[in-house]
Design a protein around this motif. Structure first.
Motif, PDB file in Angstrom:
ATOM      1  N   ALA A  46      14.196  -7.433  -1.450  1.00  0.00           N
ATOM      2  CA  ALA A  46      15.080  -6.271  -1.495  1.00  0.00           C
ATOM      3  C   ALA A  46      15.528  -6.047  -2.933  1.00  0.00           C
ATOM      4  CB  ALA A  46      16.288  -6.495  -0.592  1.00  0.00           C
ATOM      5  N   VAL A  47      15.371  -4.818  -3.401  1.00  0.00           N
ATOM      6  CA  VAL A  47      15.741  -4.477  -4.778  1.00  0.00           C
ATOM      7  C   VAL A  47      16.649  -3.254  -4.765  1.00  0.00           C
ATOM      8  CG1 VAL A  47      14.893  -3.629  -7.008  1.00  0.00           C
ATOM      9  CG2 VAL A  47      13.668  -5.453  -5.840  1.00  0.00           C
ATOM     10  N   LEU A  48      17.731  -3.337  -5.510  1.00  0.00           N
ATOM     11  CA  LEU A  48      18.631  -2.199  -5.703  1.00  0.00           C
ATOM     12  C   LEU A  48      18.351  -1.593  -7.070  1.00  0.00           C
ATOM     13  CD1 LEU A  48      21.138  -0.456  -4.950  1.00  0.00           C
ATOM     14  CD2 LEU A  48      22.545  -2.235  -6.020  1.00  0.00           C
ATOM     15  N   GLU A  49      18.115  -0.285  -7.090  1.00  0.00           N
ATOM     16  CA  GLU A  49      17.921   0.428  -8.354  1.00  0.00           C
ATOM     17  C   GLU A  49      19.007   1.486  -8.487  1.00  0.00           C
ATOM     18  OE1 GLU A  49      14.630   3.070 -10.875  1.00  0.00           O
ATOM     19  OE2 GLU A  49      14.300   2.708  -8.744  1.00  0.00           O
ATOM     20  N   ILE A  50      19.627   1.546  -9.653  1.00  0.00           N
ATOM     21  CA  ILE A  50      20.668   2.537  -9.921  1.00  0.00           C
ATOM     22  C   ILE A  50      20.094   3.589 -10.863  1.00  0.00           C
ATOM     23  CG2 ILE A  50      23.015   2.928 -10.795  1.00  0.00           C
ATOM     24  CD1 ILE A  50      22.953   1.002  -8.439  1.00  0.00           C
ATOM     25  N   GLY A  51      20.283   4.859 -10.525  1.00  0.00           N
ATOM     26  CA  GLY A  51      19.836   5.933 -11.396  1.00  0.00           C
ATOM     27  C   GLY A  51      18.338   6.013 -11.576  1.00  0.00           C
ATOM     28  N   PRO A  52      17.572   6.125 -10.490  1.00  0.00           N
ATOM     29  CA  PRO A  52      16.110   6.156 -10.609  1.00  0.00           C
ATOM     30  C   PRO A  52      15.556   7.410 -11.264  1.00  0.00           C
ATOM     31  CG  PRO A  52      16.779   6.647  -8.360  1.00  0.00           C
ATOM     32  CD  PRO A  52      18.023   6.214  -9.094  1.00  0.00           C
ATOM     33  N   GLY A  53      16.355   8.505 -11.296  1.00  0.00           N
ATOM     34  CA  GLY A  53      15.848   9.739 -11.888  1.00  0.00           C
ATOM     35  C   GLY A  53      14.633  10.232 -11.118  1.00  0.00           C
ATOM     36  N   PRO A  54      13.550  10.583 -11.809  1.00  0.00           N
ATOM     37  CA  PRO A  54      12.351  11.071 -11.112  1.00  0.00           C
ATOM     38  C   PRO A  54      11.521   9.964 -10.464  1.00  0.00           C
ATOM     39  CG  PRO A  54      11.984  11.073 -13.475  1.00  0.00           C
ATOM     40  CD  PRO A  54      13.433  10.704 -13.269  1.00  0.00           C
ATOM     41  N   GLY A  55      11.906   8.688 -10.670  1.00  0.00           N
ATOM     42  CA  GLY A  55      11.261   7.605  -9.928  1.00  0.00           C
ATOM     43  C   GLY A  55      10.203   6.813 -10.658  1.00  0.00           C
ATOM     44  N   GLY A  56      10.246   6.798 -11.978  1.00  0.00           N
ATOM     45  CA  GLY A  56       9.257   6.040 -12.745  1.00  0.00           C
ATOM     46  C   GLY A  56       9.321   4.541 -12.484  1.00  0.00           C
ATOM     47  N   LEU A  57      10.500   3.959 -12.689  1.00  0.00           N
ATOM     48  CA  LEU A  57      10.666   2.525 -12.435  1.00  0.00           C
ATOM     49  C   LEU A  57      10.545   2.237 -10.937  1.00  0.00           C
ATOM     50  CD1 LEU A  57      11.278  -0.327 -13.428  1.00  0.00           C
ATOM     51  CD2 LEU A  57      13.718   0.244 -13.408  1.00  0.00           C
ATOM     52  N   THR A  58      10.990   3.177 -10.124  1.00  0.00           N
ATOM     53  CA  THR A  58      10.891   3.029  -8.667  1.00  0.00           C
ATOM     54  C   THR A  58       9.447   2.787  -8.255  1.00  0.00           C
ATOM     55  OG1 THR A  58      12.628   4.716  -8.588  1.00  0.00           O
ATOM     56  CG2 THR A  58      11.667   4.033  -6.486  1.00  0.00           C
ATOM     57  N   ARG A  59       8.543   3.578  -8.795  1.00  0.00           N
ATOM     58  CA  ARG A  59       7.112   3.416  -8.500  1.00  0.00           C
ATOM     59  C   ARG A  59       6.642   2.008  -8.866  1.00  0.00           C
ATOM     60  NH1 ARG A  59       3.715   8.620 -10.668  1.00  0.00           N
ATOM     61  NH2 ARG A  59       5.057  10.307  -9.940  1.00  0.00           N
ATOM     62  N   ALA A  60       7.038   1.559 -10.071  1.00  0.00           N
ATOM     63  CA  ALA A  60       6.601   0.233 -10.531  1.00  0.00           C
ATOM     64  C   ALA A  60       7.109  -0.871  -9.617  1.00  0.00           C
ATOM     65  CB  ALA A  60       7.075   0.005 -11.965  1.00  0.00           C
ATOM     66  N   LEU A  61       8.345  -0.747  -9.149  1.00  0.00           N
ATOM     67  CA  LEU A  61       8.926  -1.745  -8.247  1.00  0.00           C
ATOM     68  C   LEU A  61       8.206  -1.749  -6.903  1.00  0.00           C
ATOM     69  CD1 LEU A  61      12.696  -1.045  -9.051  1.00  0.00           C
ATOM     70  CD2 LEU A  61      11.417  -3.102  -9.685  1.00  0.00           C
ATOM     71  N   LEU A  62       7.906  -0.563  -6.396  1.00  0.00           N
ATOM     72  CA  LEU A  62       7.206  -0.458  -5.118  1.00  0.00           C
ATOM     73  C   LEU A  62       5.782  -1.001  -5.227  1.00  0.00           C
ATOM     74  CD1 LEU A  62       8.549   3.064  -4.146  1.00  0.00           C
ATOM     75  CD2 LEU A  62       9.003   0.950  -2.890  1.00  0.00           C
ATOM     76  N   ARG A  63       5.137  -0.724  -6.343  1.00  0.00           N
ATOM     77  CA  ARG A  63       3.780  -1.245  -6.544  1.00  0.00           C
ATOM     78  C   ARG A  63       3.774  -2.764  -6.659  1.00  0.00           C
ATOM     79  NH1 ARG A  63       2.616   3.704 -10.653  1.00  0.00           N
ATOM     80  NH2 ARG A  63       1.722   5.156  -9.141  1.00  0.00           N
ATOM     81  N   ALA A  64       4.914  -3.322  -7.077  1.00  0.00           N
ATOM     82  CA  ALA A  64       5.039  -4.780  -7.155  1.00  0.00           C
ATOM     83  C   ALA A  64       5.369  -5.390  -5.791  1.00  0.00           C
ATOM     84  CB  ALA A  64       6.107  -5.158  -8.174  1.00  0.00           C
ATOM     85  N   GLY A  65       5.523  -4.547  -4.773  1.00  0.00           N
ATOM     86  CA  GLY A  65       5.745  -5.042  -3.420  1.00  0.00           C
ATOM     87  C   GLY A  65       7.182  -5.050  -2.944  1.00  0.00           C
ATOM     88  N   ALA A  66       8.111  -4.545  -3.767  1.00  0.00           N
ATOM     89  CA  ALA A  66       9.524  -4.588  -3.405  1.00  0.00           C
ATOM     90  C   ALA A  66       9.870  -3.572  -2.316  1.00  0.00           C
ATOM     91  CB  ALA A  66      10.385  -4.318  -4.644  1.00  0.00           C
ATOM     92  N   ARG A  67      10.965  -3.857  -1.619  1.00  0.00           N
ATOM     93  CA  ARG A  67      11.615  -2.882  -0.734  1.00  0.00           C
ATOM     94  C   ARG A  67      12.813  -2.348  -1.508  1.00  0.00           C
ATOM     95  NH1 ARG A  67      14.125  -5.491   2.807  1.00  0.00           N
ATOM     96  NH2 ARG A  67      13.599  -7.615   2.227  1.00  0.00           N
ATOM     97  N   VAL A  68      12.777  -1.081  -1.869  1.00  0.00           N
ATOM     98  CA  VAL A  68      13.735  -0.538  -2.840  1.00  0.00           C
ATOM     99  C   VAL A  68      14.773   0.362  -2.184  1.00  0.00           C
ATOM    100  CG1 VAL A  68      13.995   0.833  -4.947  1.00  0.00           C
ATOM    101  CG2 VAL A  68      11.974  -0.638  -4.661  1.00  0.00           C
ATOM    102  N   THR A  69      16.037   0.125  -2.538  1.00  0.00           N
ATOM    103  CA  THR A  69      17.118   1.062  -2.246  1.00  0.00           C
ATOM    104  C   THR A  69      17.554   1.652  -3.575  1.00  0.00           C
ATOM    105  OG1 THR A  69      17.901  -0.149  -0.296  1.00  0.00           O
ATOM    106  CG2 THR A  69      19.463   1.342  -1.363  1.00  0.00           C
ATOM    107  N   ALA A  70      17.454   2.966  -3.700  1.00  0.00           N
ATOM    108  CA  ALA A  70      17.760   3.636  -4.967  1.00  0.00           C
ATOM    109  C   ALA A  70      18.965   4.548  -4.802  1.00  0.00           C
ATOM    110  CB  ALA A  70      16.544   4.444  -5.434  1.00  0.00           C
TER     111      ALA A  70
END
Length: 275
Positions: A46-70
């Motif tokens: 489980a990963v918490l991301e603050i301020g993902p914006g258009p989702g650049g880092l979000t994509r990288a986290l998801l590709r690494a296998g994380a379950r993301v709450t943004a």
């Protein structure tokens, strides 16, 4: 479902970085992948991301296998994040709101890592909040955060240096903090005026008998007037001068000469000042 390049997403949704929200977008997917790798293996974490914006880092986290709450405050970015959500079914939850007004532990409901390119205007506030509180260890398992390089250096600073201050003590008294990587200003759109850096923090064993609130008040007073001797900067804080005496710390010293262990010893003598 494949995702278009981030620059195309920005253009398609008419997004521009908001100065008021402290936004600077990262487009380099290789760099984003390196940032996502800093906390270690993310598969099914489980990963918490603050301020993902258009989702650049979000994509990288998801590709690494994380379950993301943004958590995203900027409603303009929600449609772009919905596209990322559709590309990774069941792996991304987007919460529209102010990260400063949300209880992150309640939101996540399980141990979680925090990975974020923090908006510059709330980065330090969020960081001190994650490090605060009397309960320890925290619900977060690690913090991997982008800061202005100057702020990052203050977090990992050692006693006796110009960067050493309140942030260093709060980050290091019951956690380990390291500078994981530097990020050049040219990597961002628009480029900020300063360089940035990634700080990685993991919880450690807390010093026994120390109140986090007391330590916060102590460091605030000590470094609030850092050019003054401790006997001057701490004279308005109940019990502080007596605690200096009990710890055999010379009151003519200045705050930046004290170690993290010195500060925790003083706070222990001062007792619980949470009220």
């Amino acid at each position: 479902m494949s995702l278009p390049p981030l620059r195309e997403v920005i253009a398609a949704h008419g997004l521009s970085a908001s100065k008021a929200l402290g936004q600077n977008f990262l487009f380099d997917e290789q760099l984003l992948g390196r940032i996502a790798a800093v906390p270690g293996k993310l598969e099914d974490r489980a990963v918490l991301e603050i301020g993902p914006g258009p989702g650049g880092l979000t994509r990288a986290l998801l590709r690494a296998g994380a379950r993301v709450t943004a958590i995203e405050r900027d409603s303009r970015c929600i449609p772009a994040l919905a596209e990322v959500e559709a590309a990774f079914p069941g792996r991304l939850r987007v919460v529209e709101g102010d990260a400063l007004k949300i209880d992150h532990a309640d939101l996540m409901g399980e141990p979680f890592a925090v990975v974020a390119n923090l908006p510059y205007n709330i980065g330090t506030l969020l960081f001190t909040r994650w490090l605060g509180g009397e309960a320890w260890p925290p619900k977060w398992t690690s913090l991997t955060l982008m800061f202005q390089q100057e702020v990052a250096q203050r977090i990992v600073a050692k006693p006796g240096t110009s960067a050493y201050g309140r942030l260093a003590v709060l980050a290091q008294w019951r956690a380990t903090a390291k500078l994981a990587m530097k990020v050049h200003r040219s990597a961002f759109t628009p480029p900020p005026k300063v360089m940035s850096a990634i700080v990685h923090v993991e919880p450690a064993e807390a010093a026994p008998g120390v109140s986090a609130r007391t330590l916060e008040r102590l460091t605030e007073a000590a470094f609030g007037q850092r050019r003054k001797m401790l006997r001057q900067s701490l004279k308005g804080l109940p019990g502080a001068l007596d605690a200096l005496d009990a710890c055999a710390i010379d009151p003519t010293r200045r705050a930046e000469t004290l170690t993290v262990e010195d500060f925790t010893a003083i706070a222990r003598e001062m007792g619980d000042q949470t009220r």
